[in-house]
Enzyme design. Structure first.
Site, PDB file in Angstrom:
ATOM      1  N   ASN A 150      -6.895   0.290  -2.911  1.00 21.31           N
ATOM      2  CA  ASN A 150      -7.724   1.019  -1.941  1.00 21.31           C
ATOM      3  C   ASN A 150      -7.140   2.392  -1.599  1.00 21.31           C
ATOM      4  O   ASN A 150      -6.839   2.703  -0.451  1.00 21.31           O
ATOM      5  CB  ASN A 150      -7.958   0.191  -0.682  1.00 21.31           C
ATOM      6  CG  ASN A 150      -6.672  -0.198   0.024  1.00 21.31           C
ATOM      7  OD1 ASN A 150      -5.599  -0.188  -0.564  1.00 21.31           O
ATOM      8  ND2 ASN A 150      -6.789  -0.547   1.297  1.00 21.31           N
ATOM      9  N   HIS A 196      -9.169 -10.473   0.075  1.00 14.54           N
ATOM     10  CA  HIS A 196      -9.041 -10.233   1.517  1.00 14.54           C
ATOM     11  C   HIS A 196     -10.172 -10.994   2.187  1.00 14.54           C
ATOM     12  O   HIS A 196     -11.351 -10.718   1.949  1.00 14.54           O
ATOM     13  CB  HIS A 196      -9.149  -8.733   1.798  1.00 14.54           C
ATOM     14  CG  HIS A 196      -8.980  -8.367   3.234  1.00 14.54           C
ATOM     15  ND1 HIS A 196      -7.953  -7.565   3.676  1.00 14.54           N
ATOM     16  CD2 HIS A 196      -9.690  -8.683   4.342  1.00 14.54           C
ATOM     17  CE1 HIS A 196      -8.040  -7.400   4.985  1.00 14.54           C
ATOM     18  NE2 HIS A 196      -9.098  -8.078   5.408  1.00 14.54           N
ATOM     19  N   HIS A 200      -2.610 -12.606   2.599  1.00 14.27           N
ATOM     20  CA  HIS A 200      -2.110 -12.588   3.988  1.00 14.27           C
ATOM     21  C   HIS A 200      -2.788 -13.631   4.898  1.00 14.27           C
ATOM     22  O   HIS A 200      -3.473 -13.310   5.848  1.00 14.27           O
ATOM     23  CB  HIS A 200      -2.206 -11.196   4.598  1.00 14.27           C
ATOM     24  CG  HIS A 200      -3.457 -10.424   4.275  1.00 14.27           C
ATOM     25  ND1 HIS A 200      -4.729 -10.953   4.316  1.00 14.27           N
ATOM     26  CD2 HIS A 200      -3.609  -9.128   3.893  1.00 14.27           C
ATOM     27  CE1 HIS A 200      -5.608 -10.032   3.994  1.00 14.27           C
ATOM     28  NE2 HIS A 200      -4.952  -8.913   3.719  1.00 14.27           N
ATOM     29  N   ASP A 207      -8.562  -5.531  -1.895  1.00 17.94           N
ATOM     30  CA  ASP A 207      -7.854  -5.739  -0.624  1.00 17.94           C
ATOM     31  C   ASP A 207      -8.155  -4.636   0.387  1.00 17.94           C
ATOM     32  O   ASP A 207      -8.152  -3.456   0.066  1.00 17.94           O
ATOM     33  CB  ASP A 207      -6.345  -5.795  -0.839  1.00 17.94           C
ATOM     34  CG  ASP A 207      -5.615  -5.939   0.481  1.00 17.94           C
ATOM     35  OD1 ASP A 207      -5.902  -6.906   1.211  1.00 17.94           O
ATOM     36  OD2 ASP A 207      -4.796  -5.073   0.813  1.00 17.94           O
ATOM     37  N   ASP A 219       2.351  -6.901   2.741  1.00 22.17           N
ATOM     38  CA  ASP A 219       1.167  -6.101   3.060  1.00 22.17           C
ATOM     39  C   ASP A 219       1.609  -4.782   3.696  1.00 22.17           C
ATOM     40  O   ASP A 219       1.055  -4.327   4.695  1.00 22.17           O
ATOM     41  CB  ASP A 219       0.211  -6.868   3.990  1.00 22.17           C
ATOM     42  CG  ASP A 219      -1.128  -6.155   4.170  1.00 22.17           C
ATOM     43  OD1 ASP A 219      -1.433  -5.237   3.380  1.00 22.17           O
ATOM     44  OD2 ASP A 219      -1.861  -6.497   5.121  1.00 22.17           O
ATOM     45  N   HIS A 271       0.860  -1.178   0.000  1.00 22.04           N
ATOM     46  CA  HIS A 271       0.000   0.000   0.000  1.00 22.04           C
ATOM     47  C   HIS A 271       0.899   1.231   0.000  1.00 22.04           C
ATOM     48  O   HIS A 271       1.563   1.513   1.001  1.00 22.04           O
ATOM     49  CB  HIS A 271      -0.897   0.010   1.242  1.00 22.04           C
ATOM     50  CG  HIS A 271      -1.804  -1.169   1.342  1.00 22.04           C
ATOM     51  ND1 HIS A 271      -3.070  -1.178   0.801  1.00 22.04           N
ATOM     52  CD2 HIS A 271      -1.629  -2.395   1.900  1.00 22.04           C
ATOM     53  CE1 HIS A 271      -3.637  -2.354   1.025  1.00 22.04           C
ATOM     54  NE2 HIS A 271      -2.783  -3.115   1.692  1.00 22.04           N
ATOM     55  N   PHE A 272       0.929   1.927  -1.126  1.00 15.63           N
ATOM     56  CA  PHE A 272       1.725   3.156  -1.216  1.00 15.63           C
ATOM     57  C   PHE A 272       0.882   4.407  -0.991  1.00 15.63           C
ATOM     58  O   PHE A 272       1.380   5.526  -1.069  1.00 15.63           O
ATOM     59  CB  PHE A 272       2.458   3.229  -2.564  1.00 15.63           C
ATOM     60  CG  PHE A 272       3.713   2.388  -2.619  1.00 15.63           C
ATOM     61  CD1 PHE A 272       4.142   1.645  -1.529  1.00 15.63           C
ATOM     62  CD2 PHE A 272       4.482   2.331  -3.783  1.00 15.63           C
ATOM     63  CE1 PHE A 272       5.296   0.865  -1.584  1.00 15.63           C
ATOM     64  CE2 PHE A 272       5.637   1.573  -3.841  1.00 15.63           C
ATOM     65  CZ  PHE A 272       6.046   0.838  -2.746  1.00 15.63           C
TER      66      PHE A 272
END
Length: 420
Positions: free
Chosen positions: A93, A177, A230, A150, A303, A61-62
């Site tokens: 997201n 997810h 995950h 996700d 993650d 997640h950036f």
């Protein structure tokens, strides 16, 4: 030109494990062999170090666009480079969600200027609402790496089947997810002894298990290529194992925090150990390790979930879930899996480079002539202390830990993008 001398080349694509030299430039790997020479080349003495294909993290997640106070593409890429990664896949997201070609192109254009290869997954449902499919065909044509909502579970089975059928038609993977909100009292902490001790509702294994069972069977019946993200529950590992045995194209990710820590970490690290899905028991941790050993779990991902210090300082029920993970992933793989003898270093490279690339329909990195010059050079047993981060965020329970696997160089497209 860069000439890497006397490194232990470890290539999971060719199963090469031998000391040799590697000559490369921006066009790719020029030559491999012994006693290579190249006039005017920058020389890296890799004696005693491992030279491997650049790592790939298929789940980061950036926070870009929209949440860049936590992280952005450039700081995320810098953190990735410091961890030995040359390719990442960003989740969808963001704000706005990557559910349309315009937003996808925005991220892609910014990613082209980053230190490493930044790929972007697109959302499965519009606005991550789980009600209507995105234009998956248009997003695929625009270069989406795959599809995922996700962070939010998909609850509509009819929509999921439609997504699986479309993804199969497009030849792209889906990642899910798996947490049923109806079976969680409070997210982020396992519903067990520690949750009881701190007076917290917790998230039961059942919340994950029922979703994994559903999506494994839907993948079996649709033929879609699906990743269980995950994974945290011993039952879910067994469900993926069964799905593979039945012939489903099902894959699974494990994170370093899930194979290193248990729910007890919440007592020591507080919100730094709050995760979705949560850290569970030692039995779950061992089941994840067993799944990694026997191939049930195909990929190690981080993650990577950066948050601000102010957000993580909130009480457990109000704090966001997740940790920053790119800069400690390789080290924790060595510490928790290789050094105890569960897997070999070659296995770890396969889990962290070859397998995620193949899942996302890419040619995996390899140290062979003509291959892209994406490499990591690290000391397998060399100790280092987790004392700062190149990420904007420092939300990690591993801060202060001393770990093996110090990264010395990360090289992407023939350029040194990290030097440690």
């Amino acid at each position: 030109m860069i000439l890497i001398q006397n490194g232990r080349v470890l290539d999971p694509v060719t199963n090469t494990d031998q000391v040799m030299d590697v000559l490369l430039d921006e066009s790719g790997i020029v030559k491999t062999g012994e006693h290579l020479e190249a006039e005017g080349a920058d020389v890296i003495d890799a004696s005693g170090l491992v030279v491997a294909p650049g790592l790939m993290d298929a789940h980061v997640h950036f926070r870009d666009p929209g949440l860049t106070y936590k992280e952005d593409i450039f700081t995320g890429a810098a953190a990735a480079a410091r961890g030995g990664f040359t390719t990442v896949v960003c989740m969808a997201n963001t704000k706005p969600t990557v559910d349309n070609v315009e937003t996808l192109n925005l991220v892609q254009k910014k990613g082209e200027k980053a230190l490493i290869h930044v790929l972007q997954a697109a959302a499965i449902s519009k606005g991550l609402k789980g009600e209507e499919l995105t234009d998956m065909e248009a997003l695929a044509e625009a270069g989406a790496a795959g599809f995922t909502d996700d962070g939010i579970p998909l609850m509509d089975e009819k929509l999921i089947v439609s997504a699986m059928e479309k993804a199969k038609e497009l030849g792209l993977p889906l990642a899910f997810h798996e947490e049923d909100p109806a079976l969680m009292s409070e997210p982020g902490v396992h519903k067990g002894a520690v949750a009881e001790k701190i007076g917290y509702g917790g998230a039961a294994r059942a919340a994950e298990d029922v979703m994994v069972a559903r999506d494994c069977m839907l993948a079996l019946h649709t033929g879609a290529s699906v990743c269980i993200q995950h994974i945290s529950s011993e039952n879910s590992v067994e469900l993926v194992r069964l799905a593979k045995k039945l012939g489903a194209d099902v894959h699974a990710e494990a994170t370093p925090h899930h194979f290193t820590l248990t729910e007890e970490a919440v007592l020591k690290y507080g919100t730094m150990a709050r995760m979705n899905p949560p850290l569970r028991t030692e039995a779950d941790r061992q089941a994840i390790i067993e799944g990694i050993k026997d191939g049930t779990i195909d990929m190690i991902v981080t993650d990577h979930a950066p948050h601000s210090a102010e957000e993580k300082a909130r009480p457990m029920a109000q704090a966001p879930s997740g940790i920053t993970g790119l800069e400690t992933s390789l080290a924790l793989g060595i510490h928790s899996l290789v050094e105890p003898g569960y897997i070999t270093l070659m296995d770890l490279m396969r889990l962290m480079s070859k397998a995620p690339a193949e899942f996302y329909r890419m040619v995996p990195g390899s140290i062979t002539e003509g291959a892209p010059a994406d490499l990591v050079i690290f000391g397998e047993h060399e100790q280092w202390t987790v004392d700062h981060f190149d990420s904007k965020a420092e939300n990690s329970p591993f801060k202060g830990w001393t770990l093996p696997g110090k990264v010395h160089y990360t090289i992407c497209a023939g350029k040194i993008v990290y030097r440690g």
